[in-house]
Design a protein around this motif. Structure first.
Motif, PDB file in Angstrom:
ATOM      1  N   ASN A  83       0.838  -1.194   0.000  1.00  0.00           N
ATOM      2  CA  ASN A  83       0.000   0.000   0.000  1.00  0.00           C
ATOM      3  C   ASN A  83       0.877   1.250   0.000  1.00  0.00           C
ATOM      4  N   CYS A  92      -5.375   8.271   2.358  1.00  0.00           N
ATOM      5  CA  CYS A  92      -4.449   7.387   3.074  1.00  0.00           C
ATOM      6  C   CYS A  92      -4.778   7.384   4.568  1.00  0.00           C
ATOM      7  N   THR A  96      -6.008   3.930   6.639  1.00  0.00           N
ATOM      8  CA  THR A  96      -4.998   3.334   7.529  1.00  0.00           C
ATOM      9  C   THR A  96      -5.592   2.586   8.719  1.00  0.00           C
ATOM     10  N   GLY A 115       3.354  -1.312   4.043  1.00  0.00           N
ATOM     11  CA  GLY A 115       3.156   0.053   3.577  1.00  0.00           C
ATOM     12  C   GLY A 115       4.418   0.536   2.889  1.00  0.00           C
ATOM     13  N   ILE A 138       6.681  -1.100   7.327  1.00  0.00           N
ATOM     14  CA  ILE A 138       6.739   0.076   6.458  1.00  0.00           C
ATOM     15  C   ILE A 138       8.110   0.135   5.791  1.00  0.00           C
ATOM     16  N   THR A 159      -2.615   0.636  -4.252  1.00  0.00           N
ATOM     17  CA  THR A 159      -2.257  -0.631  -3.623  1.00  0.00           C
ATOM     18  C   THR A 159      -1.871  -1.630  -4.701  1.00  0.00           C
TER      19      THR A 159
END
Length: 191
Positions: A83, A92, A96, A115, A138, A159
């Motif tokens: 994503n 976003c 989340t 992410g 992330i 995504t």
């Protein structure tokens, strides 16, 4: 008719009805999954032809919150959901909490959600991650400009649904729901 025969007939009827309901639900679920997969493959508005088919492993990523490399995560899962997000992006911010919930409670087997922070600075990114208590790994892309240009990634969030070979199988442009995540993950698994 004796009481025990009535009870036995009642039990048999109950089992027949329960089995029938189970069969209808299972059949309906399978039909809905097939219909959803068909919609995904035919839907032109949510795909990015340039990104689909590209190899994500051709780019270098740096871990922000995770020690494991993104390449390793991709290789070890049937589907990796990547994503793309930025702290300044309102869609976003909207998606989340659902992504966090999906990651913690609903992530299918052999699937990983990560992410990828883009078009952002470290301070804003870190504030975003803290504000939303982001639980999933992330990453940053090392050469973001080439990555975004090569894959024609213009709209955030986007995504990417990536197979275990690193190939981007499907893309979804815009704010994504849990239902859409499930459908796209299943689509990639069925490919």
């Amino acid at each position: 008719m004796s009481k025990s025969i009535k009870v036995l007939i009642g039990i048999v009827l109950f089992l027949i009805v329960a089995f029938s309901i189970y069969t209808v639900i299972t059949f309906s679920s399978d039909v809905l999954k097939e219909e959803e997969a068909s919609k995904i493959s035919d839907n032109e508005s949510v795909k990015n032809d340039k990104a689909e088919g590209a190899q994500l492993n051709e780019y270098d990523f740096s871990a922000v919150t995770e020690d494991e490399s993104l390449e390793s995560i991709i290789k070890n899962n049937e589907v990796t959901v990547v994503n793309l997000f930025a702290s300044w992006c309102n869609p976003c911010r909207n998606e989340t909490p659902d992504l966090n919930e999906f990651y913690k409670k609903e992530l299918p087997d052999n699937t990983m959600l990560v992410g990828l922070n883009v078009q952002d600075n470290k301070k804003s990114r870190d504030q975003f991650l803290e504000e939303f208590d982001v639980q999933y790994p992330i990453y940053n892309v090392k050469d973001e400009k080439d990555f975004m240009t090569d894959l024609q990634l213009i709209i955030i969030p986007t995504t990417l649904f990536v197979d275990s070979d690193g190939k981007i199988v499907k893309t979804y442009v815009g704010e994504i729901s849990k239902k859409t995540l499930d459908s796209y993950i299943q689509y990639v698994k069925d490919e």
